[in-house]
Structure formats: C-alpha cells, structure tokens
Design an enzyme around this catalytic site. Structure first.
Site, short mmCIF file in Angstrom:
data_model
loop_
_atom_site.label_atom_id
_atom_site.label_comp_id
_atom_site.label_asym_id
_atom_site.label_seq_id
_atom_site.Cartn_x
_atom_site.Cartn_y
_atom_site.Cartn_z
N HIS A 49 1.03 -1.04 -0.24
CA HIS A 49 -0.11 -0.39 0.22
C HIS A 49 0.69 1.61 0.35
O HIS A 49 2.11 1.34 1.00
CB HIS A 49 -1.42 -0.38 1.16
CG HIS A 49 -1.24 1.10 1.51
ND1 HIS A 49 -2.54 1.31 0.23
CD2 HIS A 49 -1.63 2.39 2.29
CE1 HIS A 49 -3.23 2.93 0.46
NE2 HIS A 49 -2.70 3.21 2.11
N ASP A 51 1.20 5.08 -0.67
CA ASP A 51 0.35 6.54 -0.15
C ASP A 51 0.91 7.48 -0.89
O ASP A 51 1.70 7.43 -0.62
CB ASP A 51 0.23 6.53 1.59
CG ASP A 51 -0.52 6.45 2.11
OD1 ASP A 51 -1.58 6.22 1.87
OD2 ASP A 51 0.27 5.51 3.13
N ASP A 173 -7.40 1.55 2.67
CA ASP A 173 -7.17 2.73 3.58
C ASP A 173 -7.77 3.73 3.91
O ASP A 173 -7.75 4.65 5.15
CB ASP A 173 -5.68 2.74 3.10
CG ASP A 173 -4.87 4.01 4.64
OD1 ASP A 173 -5.37 3.65 5.72
OD2 ASP A 173 -4.17 4.21 3.85
N HIS A 416 -6.43 9.43 -0.42
CA HIS A 416 -6.37 9.51 1.03
C HIS A 416 -5.90 10.60 1.65
O HIS A 416 -6.13 10.14 3.01
CB HIS A 416 -7.24 8.29 1.23
CG HIS A 416 -6.17 7.39 1.59
ND1 HIS A 416 -5.63 6.33 0.47
CD2 HIS A 416 -5.27 7.14 2.31
CE1 HIS A 416 -4.55 5.43 1.04
NE2 HIS A 416 -4.51 6.23 1.73
ZN LIG Z 1 -3.01 5.00 2.50
#
Ligand SMILES: [Zn+2]
Length: 1466
Positions: A49, A51, A173, A416
C-alpha cells in the site's frame, strides 16, 4: 440524440483506435486459480500500500528519500517485486497507485518493460483499482474521482491494453466509504470493491453474521447498474497474525531445515491453519482472502515471497494428513471471481459507510474539514482544469500534454492523505505547489487557446497575455492595480447561459464596457476591514467593482475597463437594522448584527433564525493511550463538550447597499466575520465566511463551525450529498444497518458535505451549499452546522504525527469560503440546489489582460464574445468533460444531474443533440460510447452477475448503460462519410493523442489507419464549420432495442460500426404510403447524382470520398443507385420515427416498466410530458425526413436554372414552403451553390465570396411574410401528429433549414494549398458589431422582435438574443422586464425563429428545429411552467456561484511562489 436520466454518458467522439480489444492471453479471470471446491481455499494476495504522499511527499516516497521520517522507497519495491515474480511463475502481485507506477515505468528499459508486459499478460502482475491514487471518498468531488481513475486507466490502456484493465476497486485505507464512489466504480465496469476500514460496530456485527461481503446498491437512481459486490477485508489490509514477512516485520520466517536448531515448520503451519479457520468463521463461502502486505512493504520482496512459497508448500502438504486448507497465490480479482462462482446469495445495503469509527470515541469526522484551504484550492483547481480542457478543445490547440501537469496534480491530490487533510504540513505544501505548477502550465494552454479565439480575422494583436488573479477572494489582483485600462475575459464552462456577479478589486475608478461596447453599471463597494486585515494581503485596493455579467453557454465575454471619475451612490450604515431585499428575497438583520429571518417573497416562505453565527468546539486534548483519551486531530473530531461556544458575545454590522449588491458585513471578533450578500436578481443568499487566525493562546484547540438555527422541525433528519452528486438521508444517532451505540453526541453525527446539506419539513426546506468539502450535521432540530476550519494542538495518534495546526505569516492560517442559502419548498428545492451547486464548482474562469489599446482599437482587434453553442442545452444536462485527445478526437462526458423524482420537470429523461456541442468543430463522424473511466466501449462491458438473498439478480440487459433509459439512442453520423484509406496523413504526431505512449513505433503502427481517418474527417469538419446552426442530417436514430452486434469494417481494424439501421418490417408507415411513394418515385425519376449532393460538400474537395459506402447488408451493393439509396433512407427514417414515437409514448406511460425505479410523476403531468415528447420527437424526425427530401428537390431546382437572388435566407431559419412553389430563396441558394461550384477551383475568390454572403444578410428581413405563413404549417404539423391520417398533409411542406446549410456550405472555398478555407467568425462579428447595438435598441424599444431585428440588422440571432436578455435583466424595473420577456416569447411564436429568445423554453427538447412549433402547441399551463424555468435558468441561480470572478481560492493560491503559499486565505 441521447437521452439521459440521472446518469453519466461518456463518449469518445470520432473514431478511436486506442480502445483495446480483448486479448486472448491468459490474463484476467481466465488466469485465476479457483481452488478446490471441497476445501477451504485461502487466496494469498501479496500487495503493497503506497500512499502517494502522507508523511513524505510523493517524490520522496518514490525515491526513498528522507527515510528518517518513514522508511519507504517505491522504486525499490517495484524493482524488487519484478525480480521476485520472475523467479517463480506461480507468484502473483498486484499494484494500485499508477502515480508511482508511471514514475517507475518511465525509467525502465525496453527489456524490463517487455518483462512486465509479459507478467501482465499472464496474470502474474495485476493492476487493481488502477487510479492515479487511492482516492479519499469523503472530501472528493465526483468530477475529480472520475478524472483520477481515468488518468490511471488511460496509462494502463496505452501501455498494456486489455489485460491491464482494472476490474476491482481497492480502497483498503480510506476512512469511510461513499455510496457515490461505489456507483462510479460500477459505472466504470468494475465487478467489485474491497476495503479495509468500516465502523467497529458494523464489522463486529458483520463478522458475527458472516456478512463481511455484500451487494452494495450504490445508487438510488441507477438500479442494478450501480450494484457492486463489496467486501470488508479480514485484517484491515495487513497479513494475519504472525505472518508478516516484510523487511519491517519481526515475525518468524519459515525455518524449514529439520537439522537446524530453530526448525519451526509445524508451529508455523499450525498457526496458519488456525488463522485460516478463524477467518473462515467470519466469511460465508469456502474462499477467504489473506492480504499479505501493508504500507510500503515489499522493498525486499524476496523476503516475503520466499517465506510465502514455503508456507504454502508446507500448509498444502498437510492435506495428506486431512487438512482441508488449500492455499495459493491469488489476486483480489481472482478472489472476487471465486466468490462469484461460489453460487452464493448475498445481503445488500443501500446506505453508505460514513462516518467511520474505530472505537467509541474515535470518529474519523475531523478530516471532513481538515485543511479547509487545501480543500478549497483543490476544488478551484478542478475548475481551472475543466475550463482549460474546454478551451483547448474549442480552440483546437491540441495541447493536451500541457494540461497533463494539472491533471496529474489533481490525480495526486485526490489521495486519501491529500485532500483529506491528513498529511504532514510539508506534504500539504507540496500538494499545493503541484496544483499551482499545474495551473501555471494550464495558463499557457489558456493563452494559446485565447490567442486563437480572441483576435479578429487578419489581426495580429500586440502581445497581451491572459493571466489569472488567484487571490481575488481576498480582493487582491496586483497586476491590474493602478492601470489605466485592462480587460477581463470570462469563460463560462457550463452549457447554459448564466448570469454572474463579478468582483474586481481596484485602486481607481473604472467604467466597464461589455462585449458590445456599452458601459454597464457597477457598484463601487468598499473592501471590508476583515478582508483588508488578512495577513499577507499586499493589495492597495480599497474598493471593488461589483457588476453583473451574462455569459454565453460554453463561451466567453470580454469586459473592458477604462478609467473614469464620478461618484457612486452607495449607502452605508453601521450598527443599524439592515434589510437586504430584492424581488425574490428579504433578509433581515437587527441592529446587533443578528440574522433574524430570510423570506422567500415569491413563495411566501419565511425561515426565522433563532441564531446564526460562528461557534467553536474545544478539541479533546488526549494522549491517545486508551479510547477514552482519544485526542481530536487531523483525522478525528472529538469535542470536549457537545455544546459549542459562540466565538463572541456581540458583533458589529455594516450594511452596504448598492444597486447591484446589498450586503451585511458582520464582524464577530478579530478572527471571524461573514459577509452576507444579496444580489439584485438572486434567489439565494451568499454567505462569505472568514475564519482565522484561530487563537490558541489558551492552549485549547478549536474547531470552528458556522451554525444556522431555524424553527424548521426536521425531526432528527437531515440530508447530505455523496461526492457532490446523489443525496442521502441521515438520521441523528442512527445507523440504517446496525444498532448504533451513541457515545459521541456530536462527532458521531457528522457527515461529509461535499456540496450541500439540507433540513426540511412539509412546506419548507433550508438548503446550504458549500464551495468545498466540509463536515456537517444537524445536531439539534432546526439546526444546520458546518465545520469551517480546525486548529488542534494534539496529534490523534493515527500516523500523521502532527496536530492540525496550520500557520501562515507567523500566525494561524486564515481561511475564507462561501455558503449559499436557499429557502424554498421541498418540491422546488432541487431545481435550485442542483443548478446552483453545479455552477458553484464549475464557475466562469476569469482571466485578465493588459492590452495597450484604446477601446476603439481593442474592439477592432479582438473578438469580445463567442459561444460554442447556438443555444443552451437543456437545464438538466451538465457537461462534465470536454477534452481534445487528438486533432479530431474528443472525450466527452455528459451527465443528467437531477435525481429521480426530485423535480417534476427536470428529473425526467432528457434528449439532446450531441452535435450541438460540436457546432464549431464540424460534423461528428463517429462515436464510441465508453464506460465512465473511458477505457472500454460500453458494449464490451460484461460485469459479473450476483444474486441477493432476496433472489434479485444483478443481471441486466447488455449493454447496461443503455438501460439507464429506454430512450437511449445511438448517434452515428457515419451515414454519409467514408474514409479515404489511401490517403497518407502528412502531419502525424503520435505524441499528440497519447499521453502515455512511450513505444512510438508500436503506437505509430496502431495509429496509422486511425489517423488517416481523422485527417480525412478533419477536412470535412473544417469545411462545414460555420457561424450558425449546422446540425447534420441525422437519419441514424437507432433505438436501443436494436442491440445488434457491432460490425467491424475491414479497413478500420478497431473502429466499430453499428449497422446503420435495423428496422422491423412490421412497423407501419408513419404517413400515407401512397403519398410517399409518389414523392419518392419522382425522386427516383430525377436520376440525381448522389455524389454531387450539396449536403456532401466534402465531395467538392480533392481529399474527399465520393460515393458513400454503407456497412449494412442492404447497402453493400456498391452499384446501388444513389436515388434508391435516398428512397431507402427516407423509408427507414419514417419507420424509425414511428418506432421511436411508440417507444416514447410507452416510456412516458409506463416508466416503471422500462425503468426499475419509482416514479412520482402524477398522471396529468406525465400526459403533458408525453405530448411534449411525442410532438417534439415526431417533429424532429419529420424534419429530418423532410430535409432529406427537400435536398433532392433542391437538386432539381438547381439543375433547372439559376435566377438572381432576391435575398438570402438566414441560417437556421425554418421555413416551410410548398414544394410546387419553391420561392426565390431556394432558387437563390441553388444559384449560389452553382456559383460556388464554379468557384471551386478559383482560390482567389474567397473574400469576394464571404463579402457577398455577409451583404446578403440584412435583406433577409423581407422574408417575414413567408415566415408567418409558414408558422401555420409548422404548428399544424404538430397538432396533426396525433392523427396519423392527417399527417399526409405535412409532406406538402418542405423545411427550408437545409437551404441555410447549402448557403453555408457554399461559403467554403479552397485555399491555395488545396485546403479549404472557411469564412471566419470574426468577419461576421465585425459586421455585426456595427449593427448589434441598433438591433438591441430596436428590440428593447419593442419596435422589433429579436427575429426581425436580427434579420433587419444582419446580426446573428443567438448573439442578439443574448444581448437583449442581458439588457432586460439589467433593467431594474421588473415590469419592463416582464414586458420584454413576453415580447420575446411572442416573437418566438410569431417569427418562428428557432433561435428566438427564451432559454428555458425548451428545456424538454433538444432541438432547435422544433421550438416554435412546440411553443405554439403547448398548453398554457406548460408554457407558464417554462417561463418560471426561464427565470431560474437565467437569473436566479446566477449569482449563486460565487461571483467572484476568479479563482478565489486560496491558498496555495498562492502557490506560485513559496511565500504565496501561505498567502492568507488559504
Ligand atoms: Zn494510505
């Protein structure tokens, strides 16, 4: 024609070869391991994951910089994963964030790229979600969500084709999940969605009842088209228990040499089996998913894969000992596919997953507001992006690459931890910087576009670049300060004429000339003290000009400012009672500055305010050690007390009244103020709020709300939007799908408000629109509160590691934004809030310029008004995307943005003519309807089918989008166009259309054919472009009932053609067969040469094809005579008209059958609508048929002889003349046509030709008698439509619209280089500018109708109409206005000018051609309805928006320089 009801329509105009075809490789579901049906199948899903910014910036994350903050380097992850995949073909990996993958891909060798392509084609590497980022769902707008997914999808499509097309949403997430987001995924063709976070109580219940996976019915409007299988993942998105094998984890590896001391296989295998069984207890099938990975994991992928390889080997080995666990590498889509094959029935859900709490005090509702300035800047940046795309498309500058930086930045900011406000401060600056850089690049495009659109013909204007003033929200525009003259150009990105109130901060007094040169009135208003005191404001401006503009749909107006002297009449009082009032609204304040009430004068609705103003919640200062000590922070909103404190005991009020704006400036204290404004003709109240610097000297964090307390009895219910689109009902202290335990009175009731929130009771509704995403609620009955700004002093321990404490200029950040208040009845509210909110987020873009020219010179040099549309599109249509992909390829998204049943008129399906959007481009020659992300033709969409426990199936007719409405028609104007495949393009540039095409050779190969097609059509388009209406002859209306397979033609490999017609032979003819046959036999007898048909002016060009080749079987015969083709066309057209009419009637009568949705239309109004629809459609189709016949007749006339012209016909005019008695108009046109043919090879005659045409215009007024006579014919057609037997008569009348087209076509001449030259708009405009003022005056004095004046003075009706409207609205006396309006509508009837006045008039129709007849036919009641709509359309909503010109937003607004970043408002 497209018909829409609350849906998106996404299409690719022109042919497109970049749409991938299905690969036969083993990718996608075909490559899935579905396990063993008799075992518990464990899908091991390795993932990372990543970001795209959070604690570090996106670039720092990519390179692995600043690992002291967080160890994370995405480039190493991807490097490492690819090596691991290579080592073992069983291994699988998935990747999500294309922002990172794109960075990595750009750095790879061909060898590595080929390797990766192989992984993709074999299903070993799978792209999941495939957006630019994993976007936030609470504070994002649907426009930007769609864009960010599309950007990623385009990259994948360009680089990998179908095998890389994402099929699954992966929102592991984000902190809560919106229903609209799920609906968007479904409309992109996704089969499912997985996420990690849901409310702790929700998860508890779901895991107990094995309902972790469900069918989300994601739209109240789209029915099963929006259904999406949705799964809550078992461990968030981490590995279970002790099975994290990452570099950063401490779990035990598999130590599998029994000779060594630490051999642990039995223990590890047992632990895994336990974990699997444990998980299986919460899920309902014999398939479970294990997400093996987490944030930025797999930097040492081998560590993960090596251990997973072993683990699987030893776990599966236990099967020989009776274990039922079967474990294997998989991907989310393969897991989903296994669920699909499991033959299970699923529970369903219609609400959303907001708000999200992870424990009783941990409501993630703070981020709905966190970084309010960034949220505003993001919304504003989208506005700039969409306008830039439009300008690029309409100016045909083909600079898509230059809009990419802004598209890319917007894609990142949807993340996000970006627009959500949950990133570190430095990262927030980085996002703002990226937006600012993107806007800078967009300004280049804007300038290039305007440099084509603004100068009049043959003028080479001095350099005077357009620039944005991004700080006008704090009344600052430094470049114009002190200047003697400057211009303001406003681009209206909506498809409707709008009126707006503009604020321009100035240091001197100016008079303002509108686009016709008239000085318009403006209020000279002092800039308020709170504004002047905003830290960082550099401006010397102390006043602002406030004035109203009326902007043409999809076009611009330029306003010229020049110095003047004189005094303005502004009344200013302080601390006295203050009443703001216009025709519609009355807003009352007492002398203490309290808002007392707002009254809707027209509807007699009063909403008293028991209080209205700013309050603060004290942020909970916890240490987060336990749930009870949860602090309020970037993610979490947790107030100490449920009762917010007013920010001050008293306030001051300054009441300012000008002619255009009245406003109350109410100052609460040094750091909170509001300016409540009512504009002259506004039906809503604007509240501009300013908050900050929030004081924290008391060491208390504060979260500021603006609260509106009324006496409305909303009984705990309130309504909030979902990503700016559909609206959900919220009930205080209640969750629709589980038993909610009330712990947090306030934050547990907060919801994201992206665009609107309302409360209502039976007769009153109070709606607040926002200009950005905010958290909001109704904590007490009658109350609406919106959180505006937050400054907390504690981190909430969810990762970001910082309090949300934004500063600028060494003090707390100041934020300014707007609310827009609507007081209406519930039944009429939607009309206002829907339209107003669209215009709030898609405001006119203001650009300034400093030409060193007097007005006289300026107006000689520059075009001051322009519109891409001749007429507004229906009010319920919104143009979401208009983007030029390549020279002749456009992406268009159009939406119907009214929900079902929220408005009696505008919730209905709407039909419109897509060609209208391309008036300035030419004729559409091909359309492919795509899914919402633009990466797949809708016809190729095959979503998996699911069944609910109620035995409802998600199966729907294919193609699914077409079932949005039964009245969904294909539009394909390929009818007469055929490609010259032999022609080789000479200006081919592969980089133009393909943002992500790196392998040029490959791209070149695939694009060659396509480009040839484009090149050819380019010439057609250029040739046909004209000043006025140019609707193509569209005989290809094809109903959705014909879902015939697409036919692929040989020479356009990927270009698909629908069969042109597929007519059922048993449909009775629409009008008398005998009459028709006789007419057609005349036609056939005439032996016309179809190839020289004037409609096909393309035949006059050397690059054009001659004989059209049709693709249906009936047309395959190459030698079929043209006249028999004509016959066939006409027959088909009439049959189709009849079929379509039947469908319309059927649909109107039985909407519930054709649409699985509630319909509240009462019977009387549905009958009314029916008649409108039927008449309109019949009229429309008849026109087309008659046009066609007329063409033939025209040919005959032309062959006869040419007679000197008595006058010209006006473009777009609809005339009916008896066929036996062709009047001089047609003869003239024929003559002109011949003239043109003669000139065809004479390149020097261009100018003469143009002049000739222009001169001809004024004389056309002599046609009035013909016009009025023909009115009778026109309306008689409509009236007789109901009686088929009488329809015969209509064949006696021939519409004359085509003659206009011939005239237009005749203007086309060939340039010296062999290319066609079209008369430019500017010449026309110049002529018009001399006459326009006179024409306006004549209309305003009621001497002439718009139609007549337009003809008399030779100015375009659309321009005149709009000018008159502008004047009318400006006129302060309402009686005068009414008079004008009635005059206008009269004129529209009397003159049956299809361009005539009234924008709202045909909201129901699409087509110009029918308006008159329709108006004449409408029952009175309906006409009055339309009048109301008119007002709304034009005036009412008007200022809603913010009037402020430009980009007011913020902050970063700054952005341009680092210091600007902190600019105030942010
Ligand atoms: Zn995240």
């Amino acid at each position: 024609m497209y018909s829409l009801s609350f849906a998106f329509l996404f299409i690719l105009i022109s042919v497109c070869n970049t749409v991938p075809t299905k690969s036969s490789n083993g990718c996608g579901y075909d490559a899935c391991n579905l396990g063993d049906p008799n075992k518990l199948n464990v899908h091991i899903v390795p993932h990372t994951h990543d970001d795209v910014g959070w604690l570090k910036t996106v670039d720092q994350y990519y390179y692995g910089a600043r690992n002291n903050i967080q160890h994370a380097g995405v480039q190493y992850i991807l490097d490492s994963v690819m090596h691991s995949l290579e080592e073992n073909p069983d291994r699988r990996f998935m990747y999500v964030e294309i922002a990172f993958f794109w960075r990595w891909w750009n750095e790879q060798t061909d060898e590595m790229r080929n390797k990766v392509k192989q992984f993709v084609n074999e299903g070993r590497l799978e792209f999941i979600s495939g957006g630019w980022c994993m976007n936030d769902e609470a504070s994002t707008h649907y426009n930007s969500i769609i864009d960010q997914f599309s950007l990623g999808a385009e990259f994948l499509r360009d680089q990998f084709g179908e095998c890389a097309r994402p099929k699954i949403g992966w929102q592991i997430d984000p902190f809560g999940h919106s229903r609209e987001h799920a609906s968007i995924l479904a409309q992109m063709g996704f089969d499912g969605l997985f996420f990690g976070r849901a409310d702790y109580e929700d998860i508890t219940q779901r895991s107990k009842t094995k309902n972790m996976e469900l069918i989300w019915k994601a739209s109240a409007n789209l029915d099963r088209q929006s259904w999406l299988l949705t799964g809550v993942l078992p461990n968030g998105y981490s590995a279970p228990g002790s099975f994290c094998f990452d570099l950063f984890c401490d779990d035990q590896p598999i130590m599998d040499d029994p000779h060594l001391h630490d051999y642990n296989v039995p223990e590890r295998v047992k632990a895994f089996l336990d974990a699997a069984h444990n998980e299986a207890n919460q899920y309902s099938t014999n398939h479970i998913i294990m997400t093996m990975g987490s944030d930025f994991q797999y930097e040492s992928a081998n560590q993960w894969f090596k251990n997973m390889d072993k683990l699987m080997k030893y776990v599966n080995a236990q099967q020989t000992n009776g274990s039922n666990v079967n474990v294997f590498y998989s991907t989310p889509s393969c897991y989903l596919y296994a669920l699909n094959k499991a033959n299970h029935s699923w529970t369903s859900k219609t609400d959303d997953f907001f708000p999200y709490a992870h424990h009783p005090h941990g409501f993630w509702t703070g981020y709905f507001t966190s970084r309010a300035a960034l949220k505003g800047y993001e919304r504003r940046s989208n506005n700039v992006l969409q306008v830039t795309r439009q300008l690029n498309a309409f100016a045909k500058t083909n600079l898509r690459n230059s809009t990419f930086p802004l598209s890319e930045a917007m894609g990142l900011v949807q993340h996000h931890d970006a627009v959500s406000g949950t990133e570190k401060q430095e990262v927030a600056f980085d996002y703002a910087q990226r937006l600012a850089d993107g806007i800078d690049s967009a300004v280049d495009v804007i300038n290039r576009a305007y440099s084509k659109l603004l100068p009049l013909d043959e003028k080479i204007p001095p350099k005077a670049p357009q620039f944005l003033c991004q700080l006008t929200n704090i009344s600052e525009c430094l470049p114009i300060e002190g200047k003697n003259q400057f211009t303001l150009t406003l681009w209206n990105p909506t498809v409707h004429t709008i009126s707006q109130h503009i604020h321009v901060p100035v240091t001197k007094k100016y008079s303002i000339r509108d686009s016709t040169g008239h000085v318009i009135s403006a209020d000279f208003i002092p800039i308020s003290e709170p504004t002047k005191n905003i830290p960082g404001r550099k401006s010397f401006a102390t006043n602002q000009l406030v004035f109203k503009v009326i902007l043409p749909a999809l076009g611009f107006n330029t306003y010229y400012f020049e110095l003047k002297t004189g005094n303005e009449d502004i009344s200013i009082t302080q601390n006295e009672e203050c009443i703001l009032q216009n025709e519609y609204l009355r807003v009352e304040f007492d002398d203490q500055g309290n808002l007392l009430k707002i009254k809707n004068l027209k509807k007699n609705i009063v909403v008293p305010f028991t209080s209205q103003g700013f309050y603060w919640y004290s942020s909970f200062p916890g240490n987060n050690s336990q749930s009870e000590f949860q602090a309020s922070g970037a993610y979490i909103f947790r107030p100490i007390s449920s009762d917010p404190q007013p920010v001050s005991d008293k306030r001051t009020i300054t009441c300012i009244k000008g002619e255009i704006v009245q406003k109350a400036v109410i100052v609460f204290n040094k750091w909170t103020s509001q300016e409540i404004s009512l504009y002259d003709d506004s039906k809503g109240v604007e509240v501009e709020w300013t908050v900050g610097p929030i004081p924290i000297c008391d060491k208390v964090g504060k979260e500021i709300i603006l609260r509106y307390d009324t006496d409305i009895e909303n009984q705990g219910k309130f309504y909030t939007d979902s990503n700016g689109r559909e609206v959900l009902e919220r009930i205080r202290d209640y969750r629709p799908t589980w038993n909610y335990t009330k712990v947090e009175d306030v934050s547990g009731n907060y919801y994201p408000v992206n665009s609107r929130i309302w409360i209502k009771e039976p007769n009153r509704q109070f709606t607040v629109l926002t200009d950005r995403s905010e958290g909001g609620s109704s904590i007490h009955d009658g109350s609406i509160e919106l959180m505006l700004h937050r400054r907390t002093l504690y981190d909430d321990a969810l990762g970001v590691g910082e309090p949300i404490n934004e500063t600028a200029y060494d003090q707390g950040l100041v934020v300014r934004g707007k609310h827009f208040l609507i007081i209406e009845s519930p039944s009429s509210s939607a009309l206002y809030h829907r339209v107003a909110s669209q215009r709030l987020y898609m405001r006119p873009l203001a650009t300034y310029s400093l030409p060193q020219l007097s007005y006289a010179d300026y107006s000689e040099t520059y075009r001051q008004t322009w519109s891409a549309l001749v007429k507004d599109l229906p009010l319920n249509i919104h143009l979401l995307t208009f983007e030029q992909l390549d020279t002749n390829q456009y992406l268009v998204r159009i939406e119907h943005y009214f929900e079902l049943n929220e408005d009696t008129t505008y919730s209905n399906s709407v039909t419109f003519d897509l060609q209208k959007l391309f008036q300035t481009h030419g004729i559409i020659n091909g359309i492919v309807e795509l899914t919402l992300a633009g990466n797949m033709p809708v016809n190729d969409m095959n979503r998996l089918e699911w069944t609910t426990i109620d035995k409802e199936s998600s199966k729907m007719d294919k193609p699914s989008l077409e079932t949005i409405s039964k009245n969904h028609f294909e539009f394909d104007v390929n009818l007469f166009n055929q490609t010259d495949d032999e022609q080789i393009p000479n200006d081919f540039n592969p980089e133009q259309g393909c943002l992500f095409c790196i392998n040029r050779q490959e791209y070149l190969g695939s694009k060659k054919i396509n480009n040839r097609i484009n090149e050819h059509h380019h010439s057609i388009k250029e040739a046909i472009v004209n000043d006025d209406e140019n609707a193509p002859l569209d005989l290809s209306l094809k109903s959705t009932t014909n879902n015939s397979p697409l036919i692929t033609s040989n020479n356009r490999t990927n270009v698909k053609h629908r069969p042109l017609f597929d007519i059922k032979s048993d449909i009775p003819p629409m009008y008398g067969q005998e009459e028709f046959d006789r007419f057609m036999s005349d036609m056939i007898a005439s032996q016309l040469d179809f190839s020289s048909h004037p409609y096909l002016n393309m035949n006059l060009f050397p690059t054009s094809p001659t004989i059209p080749v049709h693709h249906t079987q009936s047309y395959k015969k190459k030698n079929s005579s043209s006249s028999s083709q004509d016959t066939r066309i006409a027959q088909l057209a009439k049959q189709m008209a009849y079929e379509r009419m039947l469908q319309e009637i059927d649909y109107q009568r039985h909407p519930s059958i054709t649409k699985k949705s509630k319909t509240s239309t009462n019977s009387s109004s549905s009958i009314l609508t029916e008649s409108i629809h039927v008449n309109h459609i019949l009229n429309d189709v008849m026109m087309r048929i008659l046009h066609e016949m007329y063409e033939k007749q025209q040919q005959q006339q032309q062959i006869a002889a040419s007679i000197p012209p008595p006058r010209a016909s006006r473009k777009g005019e609809l005339l009916f003349v008896k066929k036996q008695n062709v009047n001089n108009d047609e003869q003239y046109n024929a003559n002109l046509f011949n003239h043109f043919i003669n000139n065809n090879n004479n390149t020097n005659n261009n100018k003469k030709q143009n002049k000739h045409n222009n001169k001809v215009n004024p004389s056309s007024s002599s046609s009035s008698s013909t016009s009025s006579a023909s009115l009778t014919s026109s309306s008689s057609i409509h009236k007789k439509n109901k009686h088929k037997s009488k329809l015969n008569q209509s064949t006696n009348y021939i519409p004359k619209g085509r003659s206009a087209e011939i005239l237009n076509n005749a203007k086309v001449v060939i340039g010296t280089d062999g290319k066609q030259i079209r008369p430019k708009r500017g010449q026309y405009r110049r002529y018009e500018s001399e006459q326009l003022a006179k024409a306006v005056a004549a209309v305003l004095s009621n001497e002439m109708s718009v139609h007549k004046a337009g003809s008399y003075f030779g100015v375009p009706h659309s321009t005149l109409e709009y000018k008159v409207k502008e004047r009318n609205i400006k006129a302060s006396s309402s009686t005068t206005k009414n008079k004008n309006e009635s005059t206008s509508s009269m004129s529209s009837i009397n003159n049956k000018d299809n361009n005539s006045i009234s924008h709202g008039e045909n909201d129901d129709e699409d087509d110009d051609k029918s308006s008159k007849g329709l108006v004449g036919f409408l029952p009175e009641s309906n006409s009055s309805t339309n009048n109301n709509l008119n007002e709304i359309d034009d005036e009412n909503i008007s200022n809603d928006g913010d009037d402020d010109d430009d980009n007011d937003d913020d902050d970063g607004g700054g952005g341009d320089d680092d210091d600007d970043l902190e600019e105030s408002i942010n």
